[in-house]
Motif scaffolding. Structure first.
Motif, short mmCIF file in Angstrom:
data_model
loop_
_atom_site.label_atom_id
_atom_site.label_comp_id
_atom_site.label_asym_id
_atom_site.label_seq_id
_atom_site.Cartn_x
_atom_site.Cartn_y
_atom_site.Cartn_z
N LEU A 1 1.12 -1.37 -0.05
CA LEU A 1 0.00 -0.16 -0.09
C LEU A 1 0.91 1.55 0.27
O LEU A 1 1.81 1.42 0.32
CB LEU A 1 -0.85 -0.40 1.31
N LYS B 1 1.43 5.19 -0.23
CA LYS B 1 0.02 6.76 0.92
C LYS B 1 -0.86 7.48 0.21
O LYS B 1 -1.85 7.29 0.41
CB LYS B 1 1.23 8.05 0.94
N ASP B 2 -0.72 7.40 -1.53
CA ASP B 2 -2.35 7.91 -2.36
C ASP B 2 -2.88 6.84 -2.36
O ASP B 2 -3.69 7.00 -3.19
CB ASP B 2 -1.03 7.80 -3.17
N GLY B 3 -2.41 5.42 -1.64
CA GLY B 3 -3.84 4.60 -1.52
C GLY B 3 -3.79 3.43 -2.44
O GLY B 3 -4.63 2.53 -2.51
N SER B 4 -3.05 3.81 -4.03
CA SER B 4 -2.85 2.80 -4.93
C SER B 4 -2.18 1.73 -4.19
O SER B 4 -1.44 1.83 -3.39
CB SER B 4 -1.78 3.06 -5.90
N TYR B 5 -1.37 0.59 -5.14
CA TYR B 5 -0.83 -0.40 -4.78
C TYR B 5 0.77 -0.40 -5.75
O TYR B 5 -0.08 -0.20 -6.56
CB TYR B 5 -1.95 -1.75 -4.39
#
Length: 185
Positions: free
Chosen positions: A92, A94-98
């Motif tokens: 994960l 910080k911007d919510g992407s993986y």
């Protein structure tokens, strides 16, 4: 002592400038983070404080929920059998992407209480592999639905490859190899 401090500072400068994430963690049920380099922070976008306050320094909490059990199982299995780990999974950001990670880890001591990990971002490679797989799946569907015989000639081996419907249309399997040099011109 002064020389040892200088060497340690040089090593930390080297590790922090490595373009991959480097992680030292406990071999516990949370993979508790003990040390990380700047590459780790750059890869995921978090700060030291955020890793501590949001994730309680648990590396396992940064791993995609669908991948966690596989990471735990494979890590313990490979660490016990080989003393090192090689794995791919999502983490994960910080911007919510993986991001897809290729991990290589080893335990410096036989006890395996801690281990060191290098984490390389393979997201672009993974996405390219997935695009290729989807393209091949589409190609296979088209080939199976076609009423025509489709063939490819490999000029290097002088081999012809035929679609699977050859036998359905002609009633016998295609030749494996054709020698075009014997054909009259």
């Amino acid at each position: 002592l002064e020389e040892q401090c200088r060497q340690e500072l040089e090593m930390m400068a080297f590790i922090n400038n490595t373009p991959c994430g480097i992680l030292k963690c406990k071999n516990d049920d949370r993979f508790t983070i003990l040390r990380i380099n700047d590459g780790f922070l750059n890869l995921l976008g978090y700060t030291h404080d955020e890793l501590s306050s949001v994730f309680s320094n648990s590396y396992l909490s940064l791993i995609h929920p669908d991948d966690r059990q596989q990471v735990l199982d494979l890590t313990h299995q490979q660490m016990n059998e080989k003393g090192f780990v090689s794995n791919e999974y999502r983490v994960l950001c910080k911007d919510g992407s993986y991001r897809w990670i290729a991990e290589s880890s080893c335990a410096p001591e036989k006890s395996g209480v801690v281990f060191f990990c290098t984490l390389n971002d393979i997201t672009d490679l993974y996405e390219t592999r997935e695009d290729l797989r989807l393209s091949l799946d589409r190609h296979d569907i088209i080939m199976r639905q076609s009423k025509n015989v489709i063939f490819e000639w490999d000029k290097h081996t002088n081999a012809l490859l035929f679609s699977a419907n050859w036998a359905e249309i002609f009633g016998y399997p295609p030749l494996k190899m054709l020698d075009f040099s014997q054909m009259a011109g």
